[in-house]
Design an enzyme around this catalytic site. Structure first.
Site, mmCIF file in Angstrom:
data_model
loop_
_atom_site.group_PDB
_atom_site.id
_atom_site.type_symbol
_atom_site.label_atom_id
_atom_site.label_comp_id
_atom_site.label_asym_id
_atom_site.label_seq_id
_atom_site.Cartn_x
_atom_site.Cartn_y
_atom_site.Cartn_z
ATOM 1 N N GLY A 193 33.877 -25.213 -65.471
ATOM 2 C CA GLY A 193 32.998 -25.750 -64.425
ATOM 3 C C GLY A 193 31.554 -25.695 -64.870
ATOM 4 C CB SER A 221 31.138 -34.152 -65.526
ATOM 5 O OG SER A 221 31.860 -33.238 -66.317
ATOM 6 N NE ARG A 245 33.265 -36.609 -63.659
ATOM 7 C CZ ARG A 245 33.537 -35.325 -63.413
ATOM 8 N NH1 ARG A 245 34.580 -34.727 -63.960
ATOM 9 N NH2 ARG A 245 32.745 -34.620 -62.619
ATOM 10 C CB THR A 279 38.847 -31.383 -65.797
ATOM 11 O OG1 THR A 279 39.038 -30.329 -64.861
ATOM 12 C CG2 THR A 279 37.964 -32.441 -65.194
ATOM 13 C CB THR A 312 38.132 -28.146 -67.400
ATOM 14 O OG1 THR A 312 37.701 -28.485 -66.087
ATOM 15 C CG2 THR A 312 37.733 -29.199 -68.390
ATOM 16 C CG ASN A 362 36.943 -30.105 -59.894
ATOM 17 O OD1 ASN A 362 36.248 -29.492 -60.704
ATOM 18 N ND2 ASN A 362 36.629 -30.167 -58.623
HETATM 19 O O1 DON Z 1 33.443 -32.037 -64.476
HETATM 20 C C1 DON Z 1 33.155 -30.878 -64.237
HETATM 21 O O2 DON Z 1 32.109 -30.369 -64.551
HETATM 22 C C2 DON Z 1 34.176 -30.011 -63.533
HETATM 23 N N1 DON Z 1 35.059 -30.822 -62.751
HETATM 24 C C3 DON Z 1 34.897 -29.215 -64.548
HETATM 25 C C4 DON Z 1 35.858 -28.257 -63.922
HETATM 26 C C5 DON Z 1 36.216 -27.141 -64.789
HETATM 27 O O3 DON Z 1 35.787 -26.980 -65.892
HETATM 28 C C6 DON Z 1 37.117 -26.144 -64.187
HETATM 29 N N2 DON Z 1 37.439 -25.134 -65.119
HETATM 30 N N3 DON Z 1 37.298 -24.007 -64.979
#
Ligand code: DON
Length: 563
Positions: free
Chosen positions: A465, A443, A99, A390, A372, A392
């Site tokens: 996300g 995350s 990360r 990702t 991601t 982000n």
């Molecule tokens: O780490 C996380 O939870 C987010 N940065 C993930 C972002 C993500 O999955 C975007 N996709 N749609």
């Protein structure tokens, strides 16, 4: 009004926001020995070629990761970070945290103005939004611990792909065109991504090829030191960012103990902090375990109700308790304790929705010690890796390092810039996830592996996300409770609740009108926008005869390949 804006923001940043057109292919690719499922056919094939050369799942992981950084710039990366959960053929398990981290000089209020208000876009766009990338360190950790082929053989296919180019898909053209203005706004030169893209166009990335060559020739230092680091730090500084040479040279990926827990006959292995994924998944599954789920119709009112109420309670705990375990005390055992969860669910009623403001977080007795990508791999030796990585949101901060050709993340937005202020996914956080020097942002990524009777059963994960956790959850239930095949499971329409905002987000056209109206009459608010898809699950199921079935999400260009 504020709530509407928030909902629009969430939906805009969710993936590429294409309409959920779900092809009805029920059975996925079947293979006898080995499989790679990723967001792009090129990357899946590169991973599989490594397996065919007798490489193992870890070799394939490294090759797939670098290939995605080339062919899937919206999320594949060397300028971002992620998590890997693994299970070896002897049953040993582990997890790697690569990360991103906050830069050394980052501080709690760095996204606030003099009045203490969050400055719009500062944690999402441009160089100031960038966390210290972990992907390259992660790939080397994996390689050094488990790799079996020469590193140069693993990265060379990605170098060739960057230099020679690849074909843009229809979905990718839409996504690139949507991001063009942001690339222009954020960078101080014309990046290669700024043009009108159409399906079939070719993308060549010579600067990225050269950066990958430096990584091939110099190892980790080809990224975190020397020319690449100079280009990185100089450009970020030019754009007003704060990442320094010290930040890059100090970065380390960390091996962690994954979260493991039982759900009925299954043993679930998932990511621990700084991802909330495993903890929330455990909480939600344990909340619903007392109910006879397989007797409740799939995606019916009752099913949605039960999952929604469990999700609300878990996301409320997430917002209050969870943050980087190296910085804050998190009562993981208490939060996943069966008695605690039973008590949290005691206010659940089939007769009406529990409004989110009435839920808040639970009382813990004591403290003990929008884009991601996910890929799943099983090798011919029986090793399995589950990786979610990702930048982000799509194309991260939109900063494309001048002269080095890679995109930088905007992961700093995953911190809580201000307590109770929602981030881009509408997630709120507390002091536990406040910004601090060298801290990792919380995350939702949930790379997961499942065993049954001590044997490998499933490998899965997804982008999305805040919706990642609940997409993984629904796919686990599709398999374990409803006996679906892997592709069938991935194809199912999905829904999501994250406590705040107090809405059930649903994929359009996926749910019966009667179900939606009965949910509304129970007091639920439903958000179902045309342009909303939830996640892109890439998964592998071990079938009873030992064959592997891939589940490649038709919401994207995702592809399973195997032999
Ligand atoms: O780490 C996380 O939870 C987010 N940065 C993930 C972002 C993500 O999955 C975007 N996709 N749609």
């Amino acid at each position: 009004m504020k709530k509407n804006c928030l909902l629009i923001t969430i939906s805009l940043f969710l993936l590429n926001c294409e309409k959920a057109t779900i092809k009805k292919k029920k059975t996925g690719v079947i293979a006898q020995k080995a499989m790679v499922v990723s967001a792009r056919v090129e990357a899946s094939k590169i991973g599989l070629d490594i397996l065919k050369k007798n490489g193992n799942a870890y070799d394939a992981m490294v090759a797939t990761h670098f290939a995605l950084a080339v062919v899937y710039p919206v999320a594949g990366n060397i300028g971002g970070g992620g998590f890997m959960v693994y299970r070896n053929n002897d049953g040993t398990k582990g997890a790697l945290d690569f990360r991103e981290k906050a830069p050394v000089i980052a501080h709690r209020d760095m996204y606030l103005d003099a009045q203490g208000n969050v400055i719009k876009n500062k944690s999402t766009e441009g160089a100031y939004a960038v966390g210290i990338p972990g992907s390259v360190a992660g790939a080397f950790e994996v390689f050094e611990k488990f790799g079996s082929l020469p590193f140069k053989d693993l990265i060379q296919p990605a170098i060739d792909l960057a230099r020679n180019g690849f074909k843009v898909t229809k979905k990718q053209a839409i996504s690139l065109n949507r991001a063009a203005d942001k690339f222009e706004k954020v960078n101080n030169y014309k990046t290669l991504f700024e043009k009108e893209w159409k399906e079939g166009d070719w993308i060549q990335q010579e600067e990225l090829a050269q950066t990958l060559e430096r990584i091939r020739d110099l190892g980790k230092e080809g990224f975190y030191k020397g020319k690449t680091a100079d280009l990185f730090v100089n450009y970020v500084t030019e754009l007003g960012g704060i990442i320094s040479h010290e930040d890059l040279s100090k970065y380390k990926a960390i091996w962690r103990k994954p979260i493991t827990f039982n759900y009925r006959d299954y043993n679930i292995i998932s990511m621990t902090l700084p991802s909330s994924g495993g903890i929330c998944l455990a909480q939600i599954l344990k909340s619903i375990e007392p109910y006879d789920i397989s007797k409740i119709k799939h995606n019916s009112t009752k099913y949605i109700q039960l999952l929604t109420e469990a999700e609300k309670r878990s996301y409320a705990d997430r917002a209050n308790f969870l943050g980087d375990i190296d910085f804050v005390k998190v009562p993981i055992d208490s939060l996943t304790d069966t008695e605690y969860i039973k008590q949290r669910m005691s206010t659940f009623s089939w007769n009406k929705a529990t409004p989110s403001p009435e839920i808040s977080h639970g009382k813990i007795l004591g403290y003990e010690s929008d884009e991601t990508t996910h890929y799943s791999i099983i090798d011919q030796f029986g090793n399995a890796v589950s990786v979610t990585t990702t930048l982000n949101t799509g194309y991260g901060s939109k900063v494309l390092v001048k002269g080095a050709g890679f995109i930088l993340n905007n992961e700093m937005d995953d911190f809580s810039s201000k307590p109770n202020n929602p981030n881009i996914y509408g997630l709120i956080g507390s002091e536990a996830n406040s910004i601090a020097s060298e801290k990792r942002m919380l995350s939702s990524m949930t790379p997961t592996i499942i065993e049954k009777n001590g044997k490998l059963k499933m490998v899965l994960g997804t982008p999305g996300g805040s919706t990642i956790i609940t997409s993984v959850l629904q796919n686990i239930l599709n398999i374990t409770e409803y006996n679906m095949g892997m592709q069938e499971s991935v194809n199912q329409p999905r829904f999501h609740h994250q406590w705040l905002p107090d809405v059930i987000r649903m994929e359009p056209k996926g749910f019966d009108i009667q179900i939606k109206s009965s949910l509304k009459s129970l007091g639920y608010t439903i958000l179902e926008k045309n342009a909303l898809i939830i996640g892109r699950v890439d998964a592998i199921l071990v079938l009873p005869n030992g064959n592997l079935e891939g589940g490649a999400d038709p919401r994207g260009d995702d592809t399973a390949v195997g032999f």
